[in-house]
Design a protein around this motif. Structure first.
Motif, PDB file in Angstrom:
ATOM      1  N   ILE A 235      49.444   6.063   6.085  1.00  0.00           N
ATOM      2  CA  ILE A 235      48.547   6.547   7.144  1.00  0.00           C
ATOM      3  C   ILE A 235      47.153   6.809   6.586  1.00  0.00           C
ATOM      4  CG2 ILE A 235      48.141   8.407   8.779  1.00  0.00           C
ATOM      5  CD1 ILE A 235      50.360   6.452   9.553  1.00  0.00           C
ATOM      6  N   ILE A 236      47.092   7.415   5.409  1.00  0.00           N
ATOM      7  CA  ILE A 236      45.784   7.692   4.800  1.00  0.00           C
ATOM      8  C   ILE A 236      45.049   6.387   4.494  1.00  0.00           C
ATOM      9  CG2 ILE A 236      44.652   8.612   2.733  1.00  0.00           C
ATOM     10  CD1 ILE A 236      46.811  10.805   2.704  1.00  0.00           C
ATOM     11  N   ARG A 237      45.782   5.366   4.045  1.00  0.00           N
ATOM     12  CA  ARG A 237      45.160   4.067   3.786  1.00  0.00           C
ATOM     13  C   ARG A 237      44.585   3.472   5.070  1.00  0.00           C
ATOM     14  NH1 ARG A 237      46.572   0.579  -0.263  1.00  0.00           N
ATOM     15  NH2 ARG A 237      46.722   2.508  -1.463  1.00  0.00           N
ATOM     16  N   VAL A 238      45.336   3.569   6.167  1.00  0.00           N
ATOM     17  CA  VAL A 238      44.849   3.081   7.462  1.00  0.00           C
ATOM     18  C   VAL A 238      43.596   3.831   7.884  1.00  0.00           C
ATOM     19  CG1 VAL A 238      45.377   2.927   9.923  1.00  0.00           C
ATOM     20  CG2 VAL A 238      47.100   2.267   8.247  1.00  0.00           C
ATOM     21  N   VAL A 239      43.592   5.133   7.669  1.00  0.00           N
ATOM     22  CA  VAL A 239      42.430   5.949   8.051  1.00  0.00           C
ATOM     23  C   VAL A 239      41.201   5.547   7.248  1.00  0.00           C
ATOM     24  CG1 VAL A 239      41.471   8.286   7.951  1.00  0.00           C
ATOM     25  CG2 VAL A 239      43.735   7.902   8.947  1.00  0.00           C
ATOM     26  N   TRP A 240      41.359   5.304   5.954  1.00  0.00           N
ATOM     27  CA  TRP A 240      40.217   4.887   5.138  1.00  0.00           C
ATOM     28  C   TRP A 240      39.647   3.554   5.629  1.00  0.00           C
ATOM     29  CZ3 TRP A 240      36.987   7.105   1.922  1.00  0.00           C
ATOM     30  CH2 TRP A 240      37.351   8.288   1.294  1.00  0.00           C
TER      31      TRP A 240
ATOM     32  N   LEU B  69      44.576   7.162  19.045  1.00  0.00           N
ATOM     33  CA  LEU B  69      45.083   8.427  18.523  1.00  0.00           C
ATOM     34  C   LEU B  69      46.138   9.052  19.431  1.00  0.00           C
ATOM     35  CD1 LEU B  69      41.808  10.110  17.191  1.00  0.00           C
ATOM     36  CD2 LEU B  69      43.763   9.392  15.815  1.00  0.00           C
ATOM     37  N   THR B  70      46.021   8.841  20.728  1.00  0.00           N
ATOM     38  CA  THR B  70      46.891   9.539  21.667  1.00  0.00           C
ATOM     39  C   THR B  70      48.036   8.693  22.198  1.00  0.00           C
ATOM     40  OG1 THR B  70      45.390   8.957  23.484  1.00  0.00           O
ATOM     41  CG2 THR B  70      45.033  11.081  22.385  1.00  0.00           C
ATOM     42  N   ARG B  71      47.924   7.354  22.136  1.00  0.00           N
ATOM     43  CA  ARG B  71      48.906   6.504  22.799  1.00  0.00           C
ATOM     44  C   ARG B  71      49.702   5.593  21.876  1.00  0.00           C
ATOM     45  NH1 ARG B  71      49.607   8.972  27.584  1.00  0.00           N
ATOM     46  NH2 ARG B  71      47.601   9.407  28.585  1.00  0.00           N
ATOM     47  N   THR B  72      49.266   5.433  20.639  1.00  0.00           N
ATOM     48  CA  THR B  72      49.953   4.506  19.743  1.00  0.00           C
ATOM     49  C   THR B  72      50.771   5.285  18.721  1.00  0.00           C
ATOM     50  OG1 THR B  72      48.179   4.375  18.102  1.00  0.00           O
ATOM     51  CG2 THR B  72      48.043   2.883  19.996  1.00  0.00           C
ATOM     52  N   ARG B  73      51.770   4.610  18.177  1.00  0.00           N
ATOM     53  CA  ARG B  73      52.653   5.238  17.201  1.00  0.00           C
ATOM     54  C   ARG B  73      51.899   5.622  15.931  1.00  0.00           C
ATOM     55  NH1 ARG B  73      58.299   2.518  15.015  1.00  0.00           N
ATOM     56  NH2 ARG B  73      58.956   4.273  13.686  1.00  0.00           N
ATOM     57  N   ILE B  74      51.053   4.707  15.453  1.00  0.00           N
ATOM     58  CA  ILE B  74      50.287   5.002  14.230  1.00  0.00           C
ATOM     59  C   ILE B  74      49.285   6.123  14.486  1.00  0.00           C
ATOM     60  CG2 ILE B  74      48.719   4.055  12.506  1.00  0.00           C
ATOM     61  CD1 ILE B  74      49.994   1.373  12.857  1.00  0.00           C
ATOM     62  N   GLY B  75      48.680   6.130  15.685  1.00  0.00           N
ATOM     63  CA  GLY B  75      47.743   7.190  16.007  1.00  0.00           C
ATOM     64  C   GLY B  75      48.397   8.550  16.025  1.00  0.00           C
ATOM     65  N   ARG B  76      49.586   8.632  16.629  1.00  0.00           N
ATOM     66  CA  ARG B  76      50.297   9.912  16.640  1.00  0.00           C
ATOM     67  C   ARG B  76      50.730  10.303  15.231  1.00  0.00           C
ATOM     68  NH1 ARG B  76      52.292   7.767  21.673  1.00  0.00           N
ATOM     69  NH2 ARG B  76      54.072   6.820  20.582  1.00  0.00           N
TER      70      ARG B  76
ATOM     71  N   THR C 113      49.039   9.588  12.578  1.00  0.00           N
ATOM     72  CA  THR C 113      47.815  10.073  11.941  1.00  0.00           C
ATOM     73  C   THR C 113      47.576  11.533  12.277  1.00  0.00           C
ATOM     74  OG1 THR C 113      46.830   7.857  12.028  1.00  0.00           O
ATOM     75  CG2 THR C 113      45.325   9.727  11.772  1.00  0.00           C
ATOM     76  N   ARG C 114      47.787  11.897  13.522  1.00  0.00           N
ATOM     77  CA  ARG C 114      47.616  13.296  13.920  1.00  0.00           C
ATOM     78  C   ARG C 114      48.640  14.185  13.245  1.00  0.00           C
ATOM     79  NH1 ARG C 114      47.995  12.916  20.157  1.00  0.00           N
ATOM     80  NH2 ARG C 114      47.527  15.159  20.059  1.00  0.00           N
ATOM     81  N   ALA C 115      49.858  13.646  13.076  1.00  0.00           N
ATOM     82  CA  ALA C 115      50.898  14.432  12.405  1.00  0.00           C
ATOM     83  C   ALA C 115      50.548  14.676  10.946  1.00  0.00           C
ATOM     84  CB  ALA C 115      52.235  13.713  12.529  1.00  0.00           C
ATOM     85  N   VAL C 116      50.068  13.644  10.255  1.00  0.00           N
ATOM     86  CA  VAL C 116      49.676  13.799   8.858  1.00  0.00           C
ATOM     87  C   VAL C 116      48.504  14.762   8.741  1.00  0.00           C
ATOM     88  CG1 VAL C 116      48.737  12.583   6.841  1.00  0.00           C
ATOM     89  CG2 VAL C 116      50.577  11.552   8.178  1.00  0.00           C
ATOM     90  N   SER C 117      47.568  14.677   9.683  1.00  0.00           N
ATOM     91  CA  SER C 117      46.433  15.591   9.675  1.00  0.00           C
ATOM     92  C   SER C 117      46.889  17.032   9.861  1.00  0.00           C
ATOM     93  CB  SER C 117      45.446  15.206  10.785  1.00  0.00           C
ATOM     94  OG  SER C 117      44.364  16.102  10.824  1.00  0.00           O
ATOM     95  N   ASP C 118      47.933  17.229  10.693  1.00  0.00           N
ATOM     96  CA  ASP C 118      48.429  18.573  10.950  1.00  0.00           C
ATOM     97  C   ASP C 118      49.200  19.112   9.756  1.00  0.00           C
ATOM     98  OD1 ASP C 118      49.122  20.891  12.436  1.00  0.00           O
ATOM     99  OD2 ASP C 118      51.076  19.998  12.862  1.00  0.00           O
ATOM    100  N   ASN C 119      50.155  18.325   9.224  1.00  0.00           N
ATOM    101  CA  ASN C 119      50.966  18.787   8.103  1.00  0.00           C
ATOM    102  C   ASN C 119      51.615  17.588   7.425  1.00  0.00           C
ATOM    103  OD1 ASN C 119      53.271  19.894   6.549  1.00  0.00           O
ATOM    104  ND2 ASN C 119      52.573  21.812   7.456  1.00  0.00           N
TER     105      ASN C 119
END
Length: 490
Positions: A387-392, A358-365, A367-373
């Protein structure tokens, strides 16, 4: 005017794009709390009666009843037949010289153990006047043992107590199982007010709480990531936990795969279910602009469907993913089974991996961006649907891993495993902060500690109710959770 919505990172009030979920309800946590409280009776519903297990029951999450036939020198007498009956079931067992003969009982209650005197050796008969039956009290998390002394010089077992089992002699006295195998990492059941607490017991329960909290966190983190990116509270997430344990059982015992092959195959299949759900259900609903509340109702229906599917696959009895008796390992004054320590290590590594991702990878960041807005993330070139597909996929994979580790650590599982854990997961994410992965970790550890430590002061059957009390108090005192943030609206 302010309300509480724990979403990681800064808050923005941009609208969602056309193909995304409509703007998250302002009071989503209140709706989540309402549904969680409504689901509470389901979480405490009694599972279907389980058929008796094999002759080496492990009392981690079930009630076990054991038979000991000993001579004057505490040697086990083999090949003696006995009948264990009560609570609507009856099973015949044969004693062994190598291990204590025990079976899984359907649940707590009184059970009668009756010896067949005709199967005793000619020189190892019951003393004159000694009864051939004994009544024991089976309790979840312990082994109730009926001990019979036979042969010349036989007397009732000595009056010693072990922390994890209850032994009743043929005369009805409570006694320790001298010469019997000990179960691992358990505490005595029954009325907590009658027990004298010691520092050792408290420390042991702290270890058990950390174990439970780490395994719960694996499932809760996925639940919170889904909520953070979609605003959806998935009531079918508990069944994903059960599905992991069920598929692992089938892979090992029905498909004949080796353990080291079966577990990765199970995780791949669990992840595939997340991909399939998003492709077939959740993305079409997002495109239609389905409100979050209606989507939550869909998850409840999916949960019920998965429960019946799992029962069709494995039946209603308790099962073991990996057979064999637990091997006790003592570490830092805590005694747990070797499989429990390994499961805790795997869970800790996976949680650390999620934090790094979540903190160090491009996809993780992303994911946090999509979660924020989601709208702002889409404007920067991020595809929210991807991103939502990856999260599922991640959520269902880690839920399946949690189910496997819970089944291995606690010895057995049944179709209602996820249903029993669902309320605890909601309590954990609410306590830690909705929508935050790190909040799910903190909340799960605290819930695990509270559940296990409460077993020292309240009856074991009520220990999960402590999670419901925490859920209510958090919503009243700090609705955004420990790591949640307030957000201005209006």
């Amino acid at each position: 005017m302010t309300t509480d919505r724990p979403i990681p990172g800064s808050a923005h009030d941009a609208p969602r794009p056309h193909e995304q979920t409509p703007a998250r309800p302002r009071r989503g946590w209140r709706r989540l709390a309402t549904l969680a409280l409504a689901a509470a009776p389901l979480a405490f519903a009694s599972p279907a009666a389980a058929a008796p297990g094999d002759a080496n029951c492990t009392p981690d999450a079930v009630a076990c009843v054991a038979v000991l036939v000993l001579d004057a020198d505490n040697n086990r007498i083999p090949d003696v037949r006995a009948t264990i009956s009560g609570d609507g079931f009856s099973v015949d067992v044969v004693t062994s010289a190598d291990a204590v003969t025990s079976v899984e009982a359907p649940g707590p209650g009184e059970y009668t153990v009756t010896l067949d005197p005709a199967t005793l050796p000619a020189d190892k008969q019951l003393p004159a006047g000694a009864p051939s039956s004994a009544t024991v009290t089976g309790q979840v998390g312990s082994t109730a043992r009926a001990a019979f002394r036979v042969g010349e010089g036989a007397q009732a077992p000595e009056q010693t107590a072990t922390p994890s089992d209850t032994t009743t002699s043929a005369t009805g006295d409570n006694a320790g199982g001298s010469g019997a195998d000990e179960s691992v990492g358990q505490t005595p059941e029954g009325d907590a007010s009658t027990r004298d607490l010691t520092l050792g017991q408290v420390w042991q329960q702290v270890g058990s709480g950390l174990r439970f909290g780490l395994l719960l966190a694996l499932a809760s983190i996925g639940l919170n990531l889904v909520f953070g990116t979609t605003g959806l509270s998935n009531f079918a997430h508990g069944e994903q936990v059960t599905l992991g344990a069920a598929v692992a059982f089938l892979a090992i015992h029905s498909w004949g795969l080796a353990v080291w092959i079966a577990l990765p195959v199970t995780l791949v299949l669990c992840g595939a279910t997340g991909w399939l759900q998003d492709a077939a259900i959740w993305r079409p609903l997002r495109k239609r602009g389905t409100p979050v509340m209606q989507a939550m109702i869909v998850t409840i229906g999916l949960s019920i469907a998965l429960q019946f599917l799992i029962q069709m696959l494995i039946g209603g009895r308790s099962l073991r993913v990996i057979s064999g008796n637990p091997q006790p390992v003592h570490l830092a004054g805590i005694t747990l089974s070797r499989s429990s320590w390994i499961s805790m290590a795997i869970a800790a590594v996976c949680i650390a991996g999620i934090a790094w991702w979540l903190t160090r990878t491009r996809i993780g960041r992303a994911t946090r961006a999509v979660s924020d807005n989601p709208a702002l993330a889409a404007a920067t070139g991020i595809n929210p649907n991807t991103i939502i597909r990856v999260v599922w996929v991640m959520a269902t994979t880690f839920a399946g891993l949690s189910g496997i580790l819970v089944a291995i650590s606690f010895g057995s599982f049944n179709w209602s495993l996820g249903l029993q854990l669902l309320l605890l997961m909601f309590a954990a994410v609410t306590l830690g902060g909705l929508g935050t992965a790190f909040g799910a970790l903190v909340g799960s550890i605290l819930i695990g500690l509270v559940v296990e430590l409460s077993n020292l002061v309240i009856p074991s059957d009520l220990r999960y109710a402590s999670a419901l009390v925490i859920l209510i108090l958090v919503l009243l005192v700090r609705p955004q959770g420990i790591l949640g943030r307030r957000e201005r609206i209006g």
